[in-house]
Design a protein around this motif. Structure first.
Motif, PDB file in Angstrom:
ATOM      1  N   LEU A   1      44.178 -20.425 -17.230  1.00  0.00           N
ATOM      2  CA  LEU A   1      43.660 -19.285 -16.475  1.00  0.00           C
ATOM      3  C   LEU A   1      44.501 -18.042 -16.713  1.00  0.00           C
ATOM      4  O   LEU A   1      43.978 -16.950 -16.959  1.00  0.00           O
ATOM      5  CB  LEU A   1      43.625 -19.625 -14.986  1.00  0.00           C
ATOM      6  CG  LEU A   1      43.063 -18.554 -14.039  1.00  0.00           C
ATOM      7  CD1 LEU A   1      41.602 -18.304 -14.341  1.00  0.00           C
ATOM      8  CD2 LEU A   1      43.243 -18.976 -12.591  1.00  0.00           C
ATOM      9  N   LEU A   2      45.803 -18.208 -16.675  1.00  0.00           N
ATOM     10  CA  LEU A   2      46.703 -17.082 -16.916  1.00  0.00           C
ATOM     11  C   LEU A   2      46.572 -16.580 -18.348  1.00  0.00           C
ATOM     12  O   LEU A   2      46.512 -15.366 -18.592  1.00  0.00           O
ATOM     13  CB  LEU A   2      48.144 -17.514 -16.623  1.00  0.00           C
ATOM     14  CG  LEU A   2      49.241 -16.453 -16.724  1.00  0.00           C
ATOM     15  CD1 LEU A   2      48.933 -15.260 -15.847  1.00  0.00           C
ATOM     16  CD2 LEU A   2      50.587 -17.059 -16.342  1.00  0.00           C
ATOM     17  N   SER A   3      46.484 -17.491 -19.313  1.00  0.00           N
ATOM     18  CA  SER A   3      46.345 -17.102 -20.718  1.00  0.00           C
ATOM     19  C   SER A   3      45.030 -16.375 -20.960  1.00  0.00           C
ATOM     20  O   SER A   3      44.985 -15.347 -21.648  1.00  0.00           O
ATOM     21  CB  SER A   3      46.434 -18.336 -21.618  1.00  0.00           C
ATOM     22  OG  SER A   3      47.645 -19.029 -21.444  1.00  0.00           O
TER      23      SER A   3
ATOM     24  N   THR B   1      39.465 -15.599 -29.680  1.00  0.00           N
ATOM     25  CA  THR B   1      39.948 -15.873 -28.330  1.00  0.00           C
ATOM     26  C   THR B   1      40.785 -17.140 -28.287  1.00  0.00           C
ATOM     27  O   THR B   1      41.846 -17.173 -27.649  1.00  0.00           O
ATOM     28  CB  THR B   1      38.760 -15.997 -27.359  1.00  0.00           C
ATOM     29  OG1 THR B   1      38.003 -14.785 -27.373  1.00  0.00           O
ATOM     30  CG2 THR B   1      39.237 -16.249 -25.942  1.00  0.00           C
ATOM     31  N   LYS B   2      40.322 -18.192 -28.959  1.00  0.00           N
ATOM     32  CA  LYS B   2      41.078 -19.453 -28.976  1.00  0.00           C
ATOM     33  C   LYS B   2      42.463 -19.237 -29.573  1.00  0.00           C
ATOM     34  O   LYS B   2      43.466 -19.733 -29.052  1.00  0.00           O
ATOM     35  CB  LYS B   2      40.323 -20.507 -29.780  1.00  0.00           C
ATOM     36  CG  LYS B   2      39.026 -20.981 -29.160  1.00  0.00           C
ATOM     37  CD  LYS B   2      39.271 -21.835 -27.926  1.00  0.00           C
ATOM     38  CE  LYS B   2      37.961 -22.415 -27.408  1.00  0.00           C
ATOM     39  NZ  LYS B   2      38.158 -23.190 -26.165  1.00  0.00           N
TER      40      LYS B   2
ATOM     41  N   VAL C   1      46.116 -19.604 -27.594  1.00  0.00           N
ATOM     42  CA  VAL C   1      47.221 -20.449 -28.046  1.00  0.00           C
ATOM     43  C   VAL C   1      48.513 -19.655 -28.110  1.00  0.00           C
ATOM     44  O   VAL C   1      49.572 -20.106 -27.645  1.00  0.00           O
ATOM     45  CB  VAL C   1      46.893 -21.067 -29.421  1.00  0.00           C
ATOM     46  CG1 VAL C   1      48.132 -21.754 -30.004  1.00  0.00           C
ATOM     47  CG2 VAL C   1      45.757 -22.076 -29.301  1.00  0.00           C
ATOM     48  N   VAL C   2      48.443 -18.437 -28.673  1.00  0.00           N
ATOM     49  CA  VAL C   2      49.650 -17.604 -28.776  1.00  0.00           C
ATOM     50  C   VAL C   2      50.166 -17.245 -27.391  1.00  0.00           C
ATOM     51  O   VAL C   2      51.369 -17.376 -27.101  1.00  0.00           O
ATOM     52  CB  VAL C   2      49.348 -16.329 -29.591  1.00  0.00           C
ATOM     53  CG1 VAL C   2      50.539 -15.375 -29.563  1.00  0.00           C
ATOM     54  CG2 VAL C   2      49.006 -16.692 -31.027  1.00  0.00           C
TER      55      VAL C   2
ATOM     56  N   ALA D   1      44.474 -23.845 -24.754  1.00  0.00           N
ATOM     57  CA  ALA D   1      43.422 -23.372 -25.656  1.00  0.00           C
ATOM     58  C   ALA D   1      42.054 -23.919 -25.291  1.00  0.00           C
ATOM     59  O   ALA D   1      41.033 -23.351 -25.689  1.00  0.00           O
ATOM     60  CB  ALA D   1      43.766 -23.755 -27.096  1.00  0.00           C
ATOM     61  N   PHE D   2      41.981 -25.019 -24.531  1.00  0.00           N
ATOM     62  CA  PHE D   2      40.687 -25.543 -24.102  1.00  0.00           C
ATOM     63  C   PHE D   2      40.005 -24.623 -23.097  1.00  0.00           C
ATOM     64  O   PHE D   2      38.797 -24.710 -22.899  1.00  0.00           O
ATOM     65  CB  PHE D   2      40.861 -26.939 -23.497  1.00  0.00           C
ATOM     66  CG  PHE D   2      41.123 -28.008 -24.513  1.00  0.00           C
ATOM     67  CD1 PHE D   2      40.072 -28.634 -25.154  1.00  0.00           C
ATOM     68  CD2 PHE D   2      42.407 -28.370 -24.837  1.00  0.00           C
ATOM     69  CE1 PHE D   2      40.298 -29.616 -26.093  1.00  0.00           C
ATOM     70  CE2 PHE D   2      42.655 -29.353 -25.773  1.00  0.00           C
ATOM     71  CZ  PHE D   2      41.610 -29.982 -26.411  1.00  0.00           C
ATOM     72  N   GLY D   3      40.770 -23.754 -22.443  1.00  0.00           N
ATOM     73  CA  GLY D   3      40.186 -22.796 -21.526  1.00  0.00           C
ATOM     74  C   GLY D   3      40.174 -23.260 -20.088  1.00  0.00           C
ATOM     75  O   GLY D   3      40.105 -24.465 -19.798  1.00  0.00           O
TER      76      GLY D   3
END
Length: 351
Positions: A10-12, A185-186, A190-191, A323-325
């Protein structure tokens, strides 16, 4: 663990959404998609996408393309099919403008019918005189002429069907653009997930050990995860494709906004306060050994190689899970909650 991954994701996602809005990434991806319809394939870049130089060159090219459409020079307005198509009144009216009337932002999506009309008016001069086939043959570049000629033959010479085929062509292209944006976005998540995992020391290995061995911590995390409205949780990930007229709609828009990022950070700090090993221990990073030393170990003890590897693996696993969201982990939480309790809530009876 799913709840921790949800908070990090969520934060990412909120950070990536903020960056995408700041950089106008949706509009830029849309322009790239329309440009690919109008120009020849220029081949593949030799550098990898993660190369700093390649990223810098791609960002500069993207911004130059955006500015050439938003504020074109005289030469660009005369020579670029993309600039002329995007300047069509139907499409130009969708730009954002300031109080003085100057355009400030390009649209993030365009209706397929308006794009089809703009393509016909700008490239073919309309459909009224019946010389569509001749004008298509004279188009440059040849790839554009072949594309439109194929659509014209598919329409069997019917101007209305030709417009419909152009709409379908644009919608299919926007589905590809949606895939481009989701891949970007993915990669960004990740980054950002790596940076968040490092900044907050969200070590999956250490957290899993704490949850397995400490019932109090496990119960506190379970209670926090049971809150159905924590941080404005997004709905479960949809299996439907994004609308064709919105090429880059997707999981970034499912995030509750900038408030979600602040909420997720606050929940992580609250979990740290109840004993979940989130955050760097005292003495780190001045004393690197303290960063990976197992809890309860003597400060004089030097960490083993396995401690360093476990810490690196824990941080990497957190970033990959992010990365899965957030929608994915929210759905996992819902499914696990149904297993822990008495099943799913029954749907209300129809009257």
């Amino acid at each position: 663990m799913s709840f921790v991954f949800f908070l990090v994701a969520l934060l990412s996602s909120a950070v990536i959404e903020w960056w995408a809005n700041l950089q106008r990434k949706r509009a830029k991806f849309l322009l790239r998609g329309v440009q690919a319809m109008l120009v020849e394939d220029r081949g593949h870049r030799s550098r990898y996408w993660w190369s700093p130089l390649a990223l810098w060159e791609a960002a500069r090219a993207e911004e130059a393309l955006y500015q050439s459409v938003l504020r074109p020079t005289v030469g660009q307005a005369a020579e670029s099919d993309l600039v002329r198509v995007m300047a069509h009144p139907l499409l130009r009216a969708r730009r954002q403008s300031g109080p003085d009337g100057r355009y400030t932002r390009l649209p993030s999506y365009l209706p397929a019918a308006d794009v089809a009309t703009a393509l016909v008016d700008v490239l073919l001069g309309g459909l009224a005189d019946g010389r569509i086939g001749e004008r298509i043959a004279g188009l440059h570049p040849p790839a554009l002429a072949r594309s439109l000629d194929g659509l014209w033959k598919r329409a069997q010479g019917d101007p209305e069907r030709f417009l419909t085929e152009l709409e379908h062509w644009y919608e299919a292209q926007m589905e590809r653009v949606s895939g481009w944006y989701k891949r970007w976005t993915k990669r960004g998540i990740v980054v950002v997930g790596v940076l968040i995992a490092i900044a907050f020391n969200v070590d999956s290995v250490r957290i899993a050990s704490a949850l397995y061995g400490d019932g109090i911590v496990r119960e506190a995390v379970a209670q926090a995860a049971a809150n159905p409205a924590v941080c404005g949780t997004p709905p479960p990930a949809s299996t439907d494709s994004a609308p064709a007229t919105d090429p880059v709609g997707g999981e970034g828009e499912e995030i509750a906004g900038s408030g979600a990022a602040e909420c997720a950070r606050g929940v992580l700090e609250q979990l740290d306060a109840v004993g979940l090993p989130v955050g760097w221990p005292a003495g780190c990073p001045l004393d690197l050994a303290a960063c990976v030393r197992a809890p309860g170990t003597s400060p004089a003890a030097a960490p083993a190689v396995t401690d360093w590897l476990a810490a690196a693996l824990g941080l990497a696993f957190t970033a990959v899970a992010a990365a899965f969201g957030a929608p994915f982990w929210f759905d996992v939480l819902n499914r696990l909650g149904s297993l822990r309790n008495n099943g799913t809530k029954p749907k209300p009876a129809r009257r």
